[in-house]
Design a protein around this motif. Structure first.
Motif, short mmCIF file in Angstrom:
data_model
loop_
_atom_site.label_atom_id
_atom_site.label_comp_id
_atom_site.label_asym_id
_atom_site.label_seq_id
_atom_site.Cartn_x
_atom_site.Cartn_y
_atom_site.Cartn_z
N ARG A 115 -65.60 -51.10 -43.08
CA ARG A 115 -66.58 -50.07 -43.43
C ARG A 115 -66.17 -49.31 -44.68
O ARG A 115 -67.02 -48.89 -45.47
N LEU A 116 -64.87 -49.14 -44.86
CA LEU A 116 -64.42 -48.46 -46.08
C LEU A 116 -64.77 -49.30 -47.30
O LEU A 116 -65.18 -48.78 -48.33
N ILE A 263 -64.34 -34.89 -52.00
CA ILE A 263 -64.94 -34.32 -50.79
C ILE A 263 -66.11 -35.18 -50.33
O ILE A 263 -66.21 -35.56 -49.16
N SER A 266 -65.00 -38.60 -49.00
CA SER A 266 -64.30 -38.47 -47.72
C SER A 266 -65.28 -38.21 -46.59
O SER A 266 -65.17 -38.81 -45.51
N LEU A 267 -66.24 -37.33 -46.84
CA LEU A 267 -67.24 -37.05 -45.80
C LEU A 267 -68.04 -38.30 -45.49
O LEU A 267 -68.30 -38.60 -44.31
N ALA A 269 -67.06 -41.39 -45.83
CA ALA A 269 -66.20 -42.33 -45.10
C ALA A 269 -66.07 -41.90 -43.65
O ALA A 269 -66.11 -42.74 -42.73
N MET A 270 -65.93 -40.59 -43.44
CA MET A 270 -65.78 -40.08 -42.07
C MET A 270 -67.02 -40.41 -41.24
O MET A 270 -66.93 -40.88 -40.11
N ALA A 273 -67.35 -44.24 -40.65
CA ALA A 273 -66.37 -44.79 -39.72
C ALA A 273 -66.74 -44.50 -38.28
O ALA A 273 -66.43 -45.27 -37.38
N THR A 274 -67.41 -43.34 -38.07
CA THR A 274 -67.73 -42.97 -36.69
C THR A 274 -69.14 -43.38 -36.29
O THR A 274 -69.56 -43.10 -35.18
N LYS A 275 -69.86 -44.03 -37.22
CA LYS A 275 -71.24 -44.41 -36.93
C LYS A 275 -71.25 -45.51 -35.86
O LYS A 275 -70.46 -46.45 -35.94
#
Lengths: 277, 378
Positions: A115-116, A263, A266-267, A269-270, A273-275
């Motif tokens: 995903r990254l 920022i 990073s948001l 990616a966060m 990753a949790t999707k």
């Protein structure tokens, strides 16, 4: 791109396919073509203004007579507050939210690509297209400027005339500085794009943010807030037209945009990753 | 599962790092620890400043202005707020000063023979004789204007004169523009009636030139005005900085400077005699007082406009139909007393009292001292 030797997955091919995916959308082509109109229209407007007595306008417009290479810088400064953030937001919106809307993001997420890396490829597409759009505006601006106003070298705001090489260097510097600022906005747009399925929400939220930031920048009572606003760095970019080049404000603006990029990515990616998949 | 957690943590670190970066960018640059310098007495420091040789340098001067003076269009350096100017000199009279203002810039270049003033806003170049800048700019640093015949004696006299009204101390060391400096503090003696609390001058430990001047007033910690280098390179500067060629499209004007016509001279003399300027008080309480005939104010504004039309280098920001009396009324508050009535304009560093009958008193003093002074104007 093909020179990149793939170790695990052909990254070059993925990046190329992303660019092809963006460029094959008719709206991208139409959008880029209309961006080319901006320097042409600005040039024609200034050409009529120069005919009258006195300066053609405030700021850079005042030195444009006989000084065509100023036009690309003028146009980029003109486009930076609204038009270029909009362009960056459109591509960022198409990248994730647009895919989600079509249901294709799900397919991408279950494909054997991290995903990254998916985010990286999407960000690469937005970044490359932004750089391309800014360069296109500057290129058309330089041609239009030289045709309409002529001029050898570039007269700076400080009253000195730069030779052609240094003048082109200043234009390239402007392209890079403006691109980084648009990347800052687009990174935040990517973060919003990762959170929604509606591209329109991304565009609206990003543009609302840019406008609100610009409004906050007006009030002197909020001057403690101004150093945090990305929009506050944009006025300082006019320093590229001063000679000798004062670098402090330019570094500062670039570092500010860098923080926004960090920022925003990073948001994004966060969220990605949790999707749920 | 585990990899996802790593990604989230890394992303959270990224967000925090970005936010920290924004905070760091917003913070003013730290001055660093105070350098250790050999002790110097205040008298010796002042004397060395007065005897300092001009050096070649280039740098950026930050102007932080909180005087409460109304904004003057086109010259942000004089208006409230932060601004900067850039200056280069070779120490022998060649000079370049750039005044960036928003999206325009004024450049002053003195190449040793001719001085040029460029204004990007209207693409004009004004050609002036060599040395115009020194005459036009007030001397902020307190350096001597003319070369004294006996520098040591003269500087002693200056020190004695300063000490008559002020306590002069060296308040440690600091860093200005990354150079070690002594902090020289001039404090008015307790008997002085000024509104100023102290004047702090940061003197370069090596060159002995003032690098920063801050004016502090009673009741606040923040300086009312601070002018200081934020960046300074000492040493020979690029010679091309001191050359200027008017750009092709620019209008070049060459005003007649220093040769006023007999008519102008007579008019100036008449105004001067009528005004009868006088200095009341001494030391920090000095008040400049004068009598300006009411029609002279209007005449003055007119003369300034005429000068502007002829391309003289005068301050901009004077509107074509400036109403001086109205402007004064707008800026100040009406006051009256046994001496008459008038308008008082106060700034953080002093005030100006303009009586309705044309008497004017100005000084870095509280209202009462101005009122006392205006009573003495004949």
């Amino acid at each position: 791109m093909s020179a990149l030797v793939a170790t695990r997955a052909p990254l070059g091919r993925q990046l190329r396919s992303e660019l092809r995916w963006i460029l094959r959308r008719p709206r991208t082509v139409i959008g880029l073509a209309s961006l080319c109109l901006v320097p042409v229209l600005a040039g024609i407007g200034l050409w009529f203004a120069v005919d009258g007595d006195g300066p053609a306008g405030p700021g850079l417009a005042a030195i444009i007579a006989g000084n065509g290479l100023v036009l690309p810088v003028f146009t980029l400064m003109l486009a930076l507050p609204l038009l270029l953030p909009l362009v960056g937001a459109i591509w960022a919106a198409d990248g994730l939210a647009g895919e989600a809307q079509h249901g294709t993001l799900r397919g991408l997420m279950i494909s054997p690509v991290g995903r990254l890396r998916l985010l990286g490829i999407k960000a690469f597409g937005v970044a490359t297209m932004t750089l391309f759009a800014v360069t296109l505006i500057a290129f058309v601006g330089a041609i239009t400027g030289v045709v309409l106003f002529g001029g050898e070298g570039m007269l700076t705001l400080s009253g000195s005339t730069l030779p052609i090489g240094a003048a082109l260097g200043r234009i390239v510097l402007t392209i890079l500085l403006v691109t980084v600022q648009v990347w800052g906005v687009a990174a935040i747009a990517m973060a919003i794009s990762a959170c929604t399925e509606h591209p329109l929400v991304v565009m609206a939220a990003t543009m609302a943010g840019v406008i609100v930031f610009a409004v906050l920048g007006i009030f002197s009572a909020l001057d403690w807030l101004h150093p945090y606003l990305i929009t506050s760095a944009w006025d300082g970019l006019i320093d590229v037209m001063r000679d000798p080049l004062p670098t402090e404000a330019l570094w500062r603006g670039t570092a500010l945009a860098g923080c926004y990029i960090l920022i925003g990515m990073s948001l994004a990616a966060m969220r990605l990753a949790t999707k749920d998949n | 599962m585990n990899r996802r957690r790593v990604t989230v943590v890394a992303a959270a670190v990224g967000v925090v790092a970005g936010a920290t970066g924004l905070g760091l960018l917003a913070m003013p640059a730290g001055a660093g620890p105070a350098p250790v310098l050999p002790d110097v007495s205040a008298e010796a420091l002042v004397e060395s400043v007065l005897n300092a040789k001009p050096a070649a340098f280039g740098g950026t001067v930050d102007v932080d202005n909180d005087l409460g003076i109304p904004a003057i269009a086109g010259v942000p350096q004089l208006s409230d707020g932060a601004s900067n100017l850039r200056i280069w000199t070779d120490g022998t009279g060649k000079l370049r000063v750039q005044l960036p203002g928003g999206d325009s810039e004024r450049t002053f270049v003195d190449d040793g023979r001719t001085a040029w003033l460029w204004d990007s806003a209207d693409q004009t170049v004004t050609k002036l004789p060599h040395g115009s800048f020194e005459r036009a700019e007030p001397d902020l640093g307190g350096e001597p204007k003319a070369a004294p015949t006996d520098p040591v004696t003269l500087s002693r006299q200056v020190v004695a004169a300063i000490q008559q009204y002020s306590d002069v101390t060296v308040d440690g060391t600091a860093r200005v523009a990354n150079r070690p400096v002594y902090e020289l503090v001039l404090t008015p003696k307790p008997t002085e009636k000024t509104v100023l609390r102290e004047v702090r001058v940061a003197v370069d430990s090596e060159l002995r030139v003032p690098l920063r001047v801050a004016v502090l007033t009673n009741g606040t910690d923040a300086p009312a005005a601070q002018v200081g280098f934020s960046e300074l390179t000492v040493g020979p500067q690029d010679a091309s900085l001191f050359a200027f060629a008017p750009p092709a499209g620019a209008k070049v004007t060459e005003p007649e400077v220093g040769e006023p016509s007999a008519e102008d001279k007579a008019a100036a003399e008449k105004v001067f005699t009528e005004a009868n300027p006088q200095v009341i008080g001494e030391g920090w309480d000095v008040v400049l007082a004068a009598r300006v005939p009411r029609d002279a104010l209007a005449g003055l504004a007119e003369a300034q406009q005429r000068g502007q039309r002829e391309g003289r280098w005068s301050d901009r920001g004077q509107d074509a139909d400036v109403d001086v009396q109205g402007l004064v009324k707008q800026l100040g508050k009406p006051v009256s007393g046994a001496w008459g009535s008038g308008t008082l304009i106060t700034t953080r560093v002093g005030g100006v009292l303009i009586a309705d009958d044309g008497r004017v008193a100005a000084g870095a003093v509280p209202e009462q001292v101005l009122v006392d002074a205006i009573g003495q104007v004949k």
